[in-house]
Design an enzyme around this catalytic site. Structure first.
Site, mmCIF file in Angstrom:
data_model
loop_
_atom_site.group_PDB
_atom_site.id
_atom_site.type_symbol
_atom_site.label_atom_id
_atom_site.label_comp_id
_atom_site.label_asym_id
_atom_site.label_seq_id
_atom_site.Cartn_x
_atom_site.Cartn_y
_atom_site.Cartn_z
ATOM 1 N N LYS A 1 4.971 -9.627 11.466
ATOM 2 C CA LYS A 1 5.956 -8.659 11.951
ATOM 3 C C LYS A 1 5.265 -7.348 12.335
ATOM 4 C CE LYS A 1 8.538 -5.479 10.195
ATOM 5 N NZ LYS A 1 8.619 -4.581 11.355
ATOM 6 N N GLY B 1 1.226 -0.360 5.117
ATOM 7 C CA GLY B 1 2.223 0.647 5.468
ATOM 8 C C GLY B 1 2.273 1.723 4.407
ATOM 9 N N SER B 2 3.414 2.360 4.298
ATOM 10 C CA SER B 2 3.538 3.499 3.385
ATOM 11 C C SER B 2 3.610 3.028 1.936
ATOM 12 C CB SER B 2 4.794 4.287 3.734
ATOM 13 O OG SER B 2 5.918 3.454 3.563
ATOM 14 N N THR B 3 3.234 3.911 1.033
ATOM 15 C CA THR B 3 3.286 3.590 -0.398
ATOM 16 C C THR B 3 4.730 3.372 -0.838
ATOM 17 O OG1 THR B 3 1.191 4.711 -0.810
ATOM 18 C CG2 THR B 3 2.668 4.469 -2.694
ATOM 19 N N VAL C 1 7.340 2.102 0.847
ATOM 20 C CA VAL C 1 7.815 0.747 1.194
ATOM 21 C C VAL C 1 6.985 -0.299 0.458
ATOM 22 C CG1 VAL C 1 8.220 -0.902 3.064
ATOM 23 C CG2 VAL C 1 8.708 1.521 3.427
ATOM 24 N N GLY C 2 5.680 -0.020 0.280
ATOM 25 C CA GLY C 2 4.815 -0.966 -0.422
ATOM 26 C C GLY C 2 5.291 -1.254 -1.842
ATOM 27 N N GLU D 1 -1.913 -2.541 1.454
ATOM 28 C CA GLU D 1 -2.812 -1.519 2.017
ATOM 29 C C GLU D 1 -1.926 -0.338 2.345
ATOM 30 O OE1 GLU D 1 -5.981 -1.704 2.123
ATOM 31 O OE2 GLU D 1 -6.491 -3.824 2.091
ATOM 32 N N CYS E 1 -4.938 5.906 7.887
ATOM 33 C CA CYS E 1 -4.885 5.947 6.415
ATOM 34 C C CYS E 1 -6.191 6.459 5.832
ATOM 35 C CB CYS E 1 -4.552 4.563 5.868
ATOM 36 S SG CYS E 1 -5.618 3.287 6.544
ATOM 37 N N GLU F 1 -0.043 12.853 2.302
ATOM 38 C CA GLU F 1 -0.673 12.239 3.471
ATOM 39 C C GLU F 1 -0.004 12.821 4.721
ATOM 40 O OE1 GLU F 1 0.330 8.120 4.345
ATOM 41 O OE2 GLU F 1 -1.786 7.745 4.746
HETATM 42 P P1 NAD Z 1 6.110 1.901 6.851
HETATM 43 O O1 NAD Z 1 5.901 1.616 5.409
HETATM 44 O O2 NAD Z 1 7.282 2.695 7.248
HETATM 45 O O3 NAD Z 1 6.215 0.530 7.673
HETATM 46 C C1 NAD Z 1 5.189 -0.446 7.643
HETATM 47 C C2 NAD Z 1 5.768 -1.783 8.043
HETATM 48 O O4 NAD Z 1 6.700 -2.185 7.029
HETATM 49 C C3 NAD Z 1 6.569 -1.772 9.354
HETATM 50 O O5 NAD Z 1 6.337 -2.969 10.056
HETATM 51 C C4 NAD Z 1 8.012 -1.717 8.854
HETATM 52 O O6 NAD Z 1 8.918 -2.257 9.769
HETATM 53 C C5 NAD Z 1 7.929 -2.570 7.600
HETATM 54 N N1 NAD Z 1 8.999 -2.332 6.623
HETATM 55 C C6 NAD Z 1 9.791 -1.248 6.496
HETATM 56 N N2 NAD Z 1 10.675 -1.438 5.496
HETATM 57 C C7 NAD Z 1 10.426 -2.659 4.973
HETATM 58 C C8 NAD Z 1 10.990 -3.415 3.897
HETATM 59 N N3 NAD Z 1 11.990 -2.937 3.170
HETATM 60 N N4 NAD Z 1 10.481 -4.622 3.633
HETATM 61 C C9 NAD Z 1 9.435 -5.119 4.341
HETATM 62 N N5 NAD Z 1 8.878 -4.454 5.380
HETATM 63 C C10 NAD Z 1 9.368 -3.240 5.685
HETATM 64 O O7 NAD Z 1 4.740 2.544 7.363
HETATM 65 P P2 NAD Z 1 4.406 3.122 8.819
HETATM 66 O O8 NAD Z 1 5.060 4.444 8.939
HETATM 67 O O9 NAD Z 1 4.636 2.075 9.859
HETATM 68 O O10 NAD Z 1 2.818 3.283 8.714
HETATM 69 C C11 NAD Z 1 2.193 4.410 8.233
HETATM 70 C C12 NAD Z 1 1.719 4.188 6.813
HETATM 71 O O11 NAD Z 1 0.840 3.064 6.761
HETATM 72 C C13 NAD Z 1 0.898 5.336 6.279
HETATM 73 O O12 NAD Z 1 1.273 5.663 4.966
HETATM 74 C C14 NAD Z 1 -0.525 4.793 6.300
HETATM 75 O O13 NAD Z 1 -1.399 5.409 5.379
HETATM 76 C C15 NAD Z 1 -0.306 3.381 5.978
HETATM 77 N N6 NAD Z 1 -1.464 2.583 6.395
HETATM 78 C C16 NAD Z 1 -2.305 2.083 5.438
HETATM 79 C C17 NAD Z 1 -3.437 1.361 5.817
HETATM 80 C C18 NAD Z 1 -4.380 0.813 4.802
HETATM 81 O O14 NAD Z 1 -5.120 -0.094 5.171
HETATM 82 N N7 NAD Z 1 -4.395 1.277 3.571
HETATM 83 C C19 NAD Z 1 -3.694 1.149 7.159
HETATM 84 C C20 NAD Z 1 -2.819 1.668 8.103
HETATM 85 C C21 NAD Z 1 -1.691 2.379 7.699
#
Ligand code: NAD
Length: 454
Positions: free
Chosen positions: A154, A207-209, A211-212, A229, A263, A355
């Site tokens: 996705k 993605g973000s911490t 949502v993670g 990540e 990130c 961040e």
């Molecule tokens: P986000 O957490 O908003 O979204 C990431 C992904 O998760 C998107 O595809 C989103 O649609 C999906 N998502 C959202 N809600 C969800 C849910 N409830 N269940 C499952 N999936 C869901 O993050 P973002 O704003 O797209 O990205 C930026 C963040 O990503 C920053 O915090 C950045 O540091 C982090 N990031 C980390 C790394 C790493 O390798 N550590 C790399 C790149 C980005």
């Protein structure tokens, strides 16, 4: 099904509509991937390796197309976008060596032999953020496919175009249907379904911490494998014994790459007090020299931010910071911010603590090694960072003391597809890339074969 309008980060104008999948379509794709798993896991190792190399070759043939698509969708500079597409090719080639090397072990046992097998997990769900759509897709899908899993992927709502095209290129390369399926959709729909659907055996979330944590809690319900990540708040530590002018010249690359939407962005600079003025005198021309131009211009080193909402969020950090150096932006409409340096006056400032994910870096001084490490570690994150020093002993001590998964000494980056990548603390769980990544896409099965009686 609903649709999502994509907006050019460069001009702010709408330029494409993308269909967002619903739960029923997601379930159908997961079931199809589960069916495809039966035959994909049985493909002979050499043939699976050949298919991955063919996939890499087709990506390579379409490198410029993919790069241009990313420039339009994400506003990445053309130079970066070419590197990103090339990274997908390279990671596919790297993990094409995996199928023939998924070794088990033979372990001594009385009365027979004991053997371990590495078996693929099944369907792997990969959830990608908007900041590096191509590399992050590749880092998950290449080792997952190489280990015999099928993948549902996705992309982020804002940046789905290159992932959709990569999915088409996989079919063109001969990867069987259902082995890699790209599912554009909302996180709360498609992403959540990867977490809750029992046929998805592992979720790779970047993605973000915030949502993670939710993804991890959801995976816990089924004891589903998960790698995370997540975000970072990374320090660039410059000691007085460093080549100060070289450290200042490199600092913009460490934080303004991808307009700070990285990130690993070193959004804190810690400078030993005795060389602070010298460092800042070199940093100012380096920051003003960053070429913030239309990302399709070959000279461009920094483009716009991904969306109006994200630009406004970054601006809110700028509003609370003491900006002392600021570059220029082109007048193109869109979601632009200049490269900026702020003096941090307290460790409580949001721009110092959180961040920022934009082109703003905060600078602070420290007295000695101990204080530098303590300041770098004063965050819930632990992803990345840099250390500038000519003293090898100090480089070793500080790199052992900083709680982060990826550090670089006298360099602004440590991310390479053949080395492990991942975070300490709330920056994540597990490691991607490097030689061990396929282990995370397999289960170890132990089988004892009793020797027949004489
Ligand atoms: P986000 O957490 O908003 O979204 C990431 C992904 O998760 C998107 O595809 C989103 O649609 C999906 N998502 C959202 N809600 C969800 C849910 N409830 N269940 C499952 N999936 C869901 O993050 P973002 O704003 O797209 O990205 C930026 C963040 O990503 C920053 O915090 C950045 O540091 C982090 N990031 C980390 C790394 C790493 O390798 N550590 C790399 C790149 C980005």
């Amino acid at each position: 099904m609903s649709t999502h309008t994509l907006t050019s980060p460069v001009t702010g104008e709408a330029f494409a509509e993308v269909e967002l999948l619903d739960v029923a379509a997601t379930d159908a794709a997961i079931e199809h991937a589960h069916e495809a798993f039966r035959s994909w896991r049985a493909v002979a190792p050499g043939e699976r390796a050949r298919l991955l190399r063919a996939f890499a070759a087709v990506v390579d043939e379409h490198l410029e197309e993919l790069a241009q698509l990313e420039v339009s969708n994400s506003g990445h500079t053309i130079g970066n976008a070419r590197w990103e597409a090339g990274n997908v090719r390279d990671v596919l080639n790297y993990y094409s060596a995996t199928p023939e090397r998924l070794f088990g072990r033979q372990i001594p046992a009385a009365g027979g032999i004991d053997v371990t097998f590495r078996q693929p997990l099944g369907v792997v769900g990969i959830i990608v953020p908007w900041n590096f759509p191509m590399p992050i897709a590749g880092w998950g899908l290449a080792p997952a496919l190489a280990s015999g899993n099928t993948v549902v992927l996705k992309p982020a709502e804002l940046t789905p175009l290159t992932a959709i095209r990569i999915g088409e290129l996989a079919l063109e390369a001969g990867i069987p249907e259902g082995v890699l399926t790209v599912l554009p959709g909302a996180g709360s729909v498609v992403g959540e379904r990867f977490v809750t659907h029992p046929l998805v055996r592992k979720v790779c979330f970047t993605g973000s911490t915030t949502v993670g944590k939710r993804v991890m809690a959801g995976c816990a319900e089924q004891v589903k494998r998960v790698t995370l990540e997540l975000g970072g708040k990374n320090s660039n530590i410059v000691f007085a014994d460093a080549d100060v002018s070289a450290a200042a010249a490199a600092a913009p690359y460490g934080v303004f790459d991808n307009a700070g939407q990285d990130c690993c962005a070193r959004s804190r600079i810690l400078v030993q007090r005795s060389v602070y003025d010298e460092f800042m005198s070199h940093l100012e021309p380096a920051v003003r020299g960053v070429k913030v131009l239309d990302p399709s211009d070959e000279r461009s080193e920094m483009g716009p931010l991904v969306s109006a909402a994200h630009r406004d969020k970054v601006q809110s950090y700028v509003d609370g910071a003491h900006v002392v150096i600021q570059g220029d932006v082109p007048d193109l409409g869109g979601f632009w911010l200049p490269a900026m340096v702020a003096e941090a006056r307290s460790t409580d400032e949001p721009a110092w603590q959180e961040e920022v994910f934009g082109p703003l870096v905060s600078v602070m001084t420290f007295e000695d090694e101990e204080e530098a490490v303590a300041l770098a570690n004063r965050t819930d994150y632990g992803l990345s960072g840099s250390i500038y020093t000519r003293d090898l002993g100090r480089a070793l001590r500080v790199s052992q003391g900083v709680d982060a998964g990826n550090l670089s000494v006298n360099s602004h980056s440590a991310v390479r597809y053949w080395t492990p990548f991942g975070g300490f603390k709330q920056s994540g769980l597990g490691r991607e890339l490097g030689p061990d990544a396929p282990d995370g896409f397999t289960e170890v099965k132990n089988v004892f074969f009793a020797a027949p009686p004489e």
